[in-house]
Design a protein around this motif. Structure first.
Motif, short mmCIF file in Angstrom:
data_model
loop_
_atom_site.label_atom_id
_atom_site.label_comp_id
_atom_site.label_asym_id
_atom_site.label_seq_id
_atom_site.Cartn_x
_atom_site.Cartn_y
_atom_site.Cartn_z
N UNK A 1 0.81 -1.23 0.00
CA UNK A 1 0.00 0.00 0.00
C UNK A 1 0.84 1.28 0.00
N UNK A 2 1.96 1.36 0.74
CA UNK A 2 2.73 2.60 0.75
C UNK A 2 3.46 2.92 -0.56
N UNK A 3 3.59 1.97 -1.47
CA UNK A 3 4.45 2.17 -2.63
C UNK A 3 4.05 3.36 -3.48
N UNK A 4 2.76 3.54 -3.69
CA UNK A 4 2.33 4.67 -4.53
C UNK A 4 2.81 5.99 -3.95
N UNK A 5 2.77 6.09 -2.62
CA UNK A 5 3.22 7.31 -1.96
C UNK A 5 4.72 7.48 -1.97
N UNK A 6 5.45 6.46 -2.45
CA UNK A 6 6.91 6.54 -2.56
C UNK A 6 7.34 6.65 -4.01
N UNK A 7 6.38 6.97 -4.90
CA UNK A 7 6.66 7.12 -6.33
C UNK A 7 7.03 5.80 -6.98
N UNK A 8 6.37 4.71 -6.51
CA UNK A 8 6.57 3.39 -7.10
C UNK A 8 5.20 2.87 -7.54
N UNK A 9 4.79 3.12 -8.78
CA UNK A 9 3.48 2.68 -9.24
C UNK A 9 3.35 1.16 -9.22
N UNK A 10 2.20 0.67 -8.80
CA UNK A 10 1.99 -0.78 -8.75
C UNK A 10 0.51 -1.07 -8.91
N UNK A 11 0.22 -2.34 -9.12
CA UNK A 11 -1.16 -2.81 -9.12
C UNK A 11 -1.17 -4.23 -8.58
N UNK A 12 -2.34 -4.68 -8.20
CA UNK A 12 -2.52 -6.06 -7.76
C UNK A 12 -3.58 -6.67 -8.66
N UNK A 13 -3.16 -7.60 -9.50
CA UNK A 13 -4.02 -8.16 -10.54
C UNK A 13 -4.50 -9.54 -10.11
N UNK A 14 -5.80 -9.74 -10.21
CA UNK A 14 -6.39 -11.02 -9.84
C UNK A 14 -5.77 -12.14 -10.67
N UNK A 15 -5.30 -13.17 -9.99
CA UNK A 15 -4.69 -14.31 -10.67
C UNK A 15 -3.20 -14.15 -10.93
N UNK A 16 -2.68 -12.92 -10.81
CA UNK A 16 -1.26 -12.67 -11.04
C UNK A 16 -0.55 -12.13 -9.80
N UNK B 1 -1.82 8.00 2.60
CA UNK B 1 -2.82 6.98 2.99
C UNK B 1 -3.63 7.45 4.20
N UNK B 2 -4.27 8.62 4.12
CA UNK B 2 -5.04 9.10 5.27
C UNK B 2 -6.15 8.15 5.69
N UNK B 3 -6.66 7.35 4.73
CA UNK B 3 -7.73 6.40 5.05
C UNK B 3 -7.26 5.32 6.01
N UNK B 4 -5.96 5.01 6.02
CA UNK B 4 -5.44 4.02 6.96
C UNK B 4 -5.58 4.53 8.39
N UNK B 5 -5.18 5.78 8.61
CA UNK B 5 -5.32 6.35 9.95
C UNK B 5 -6.76 6.44 10.39
#
Length: 391
Positions: A124-139, A165-169
């Motif tokens: 979850x923190x990666x986007x906030x560290x300038x590391x784009x990612x996704x989580x793909x179903x099955x992959x 990630x203000x929603x985490x807090x």
């Protein structure tokens, strides 16, 4: 003094025979008898109304082991699968405040575990560290631009959770209010080497050839990345604690892909850095460390300074306790596959684990996350038996 426990009425202190079932309507709690063992450190003292899990970590005398399960909010529950049909993206489920709270509370409402863990992901923190990612179903996780050069690491930003990630807090604050100290609210983060493994490999890996290539050919580049992750995850832990988390688990899922000598270079220093930084800002916050397949590294885990080491099921609980020493609390370590067995079998394995762990500083859990397809009625039985134990 510590206690080496045995189930009441058994001649052996280790194994509860399968012929000793527990009825769901059992009126008396399962008894565990203790004999005096090794000296332990003076326990810390929690407040009277502190959750049972925190009392166990602090070494206080308690009547039964606290219990929660890794991945307890997730794929085995029908309520979660139903929700997934409407919200098909994992990131949507894990980054939407209302969904995070709802999913986190699903097992709490049904099973009342002693730990309620935030529904999220270590990436979850990666986007906030300038590391784009996704989580793909099955992959699984996909890192769009893997980091493999010094210039890539230079582009990684410090993680500022309040902004990213203000929603985490907010979710943690809501969970604390909902659970109302009847259980401990748990947060979690990924360990530096594990996060680095994902972003260097580009996702999940079988052989970890890319990160080992980086580690052994350009170690300075990897160390720079690990240092950034360590500082950011220490800050993230503090943010979770300030938002309501009463303990935080660190997942170093891929550290066990390292040889002991490489663990000492590429994982241990950064785990210690996190612990040291958190101790400065949140000295009483319990920290739990977990890595699957960690039997060869237990003594080194102790050197991190964490309060609790979570054992996977490939380590005998009694042996793990001896290797870690009495000052470290232990968590675990029932094989998740046991939950596919009969209720009598599940009961026997729970009692065996508790007997080997003793009545001092033990949190009952699985040795890994719940497996997809686990019958919910067996999970219910696991919690019922656990809560019925009396030392």
């Amino acid at each position: 003094m510590a206690c080496a426990c045995s189930t009441l009425g058994l001649s052996s202190p280790r194994i509860l025979p399968r012929s000793v079932p527990v009825s769901p309507s059992r009126s008396k709690p399962l008894q565990v008898r203790c004999t005096v063992g090794e000296l332990v450190m003076e326990p810390k003292v929690s407040s009277v109304d502190a959750p049972l899990l925190l009392k166990a970590v602090n070494g206080e005398k308690i009547e039964r082991p606290p219990v929660w399960l890794m991945r307890q909010a997730g794929r085995y529950m029908q309520s979660y699968r139903t929700l997934c049909e409407k919200y098909t993206s994992f990131r949507e489920r894990s980054e939407n405040l209302d969904l995070v709270v709802e999913i986190s509370l699903q097992p709490w409402k049904v099973f009342k575990p002693d730990g309620v863990i935030l529904f999220s992901d270590i990436l979850t923190p990666l986007s906030g560290m300038n590391i784009p990612f996704d989580i793909v179903k099955g992959k699984g996780p996909i890192i769009h631009n893997p980091l493999r050069e010094a210039a890539d690491v230079d582009q990684v930003r410090d993680f500022v959770p309040e902004e990213s990630v203000p929603y985490v807090g907010e979710a943690l604050r809501i969970l604390r209010a909902e659970v109302n100290n009847e259980a401990a609210v748990l947060g979690f983060v990924g360990a530096p080497f594990t996060l680095a493994s994902y972003v260097v490999e580009g996702g999940s890996s079988k052989h970890f050839s890319k990160i080992k290539n980086l580690a052994f050919s350009q170690p300075k580049v990897l160390h720079a990345l690990l240092a950034k992750f360590a500082d950011s995850m220490a800050r993230y832990i503090g943010y979770q604690a300030d938002s309501g988390a009463q303990a935080v688990q660190i997942f170093d899922s891929w550290a066990t892909e390292l040889s002991p000598v490489d663990f000492e270079e590429f994982s241990l220093p950064y785990l210690k850095q996190i612990v040291d930084q958190v101790r400065q800002s949140h000295p009483s916050l319990p920290l739990i460390l977990y890595a699957s397949g960690s039997g060869g590294l237990l003594e080194r885990f102790r050197l991190t300074g964490v309060d609790v080491v979570s054992l996977d099921w490939t380590v005998d609980m009694a042996e793990g306790r001896r290797r870690l020493g009495p000052e470290v609390a232990v968590q675990g370590n029932v094989d998740p596959g046991v939950l596919f067995g009969s209720k009598e079998f599940i009961t026997a394995r729970i009692m065996d684990t508790v007997a080997k762990a003793g009545s001092h500083k033990h949190i009952l859990n699985l040795g890994h996350g719940i497996v997809v397809g686990t019958p919910e009625e067996n999970v219910a039985h696991f919690f019922e038996v656990a809560k019925g134990i009396r030392y």
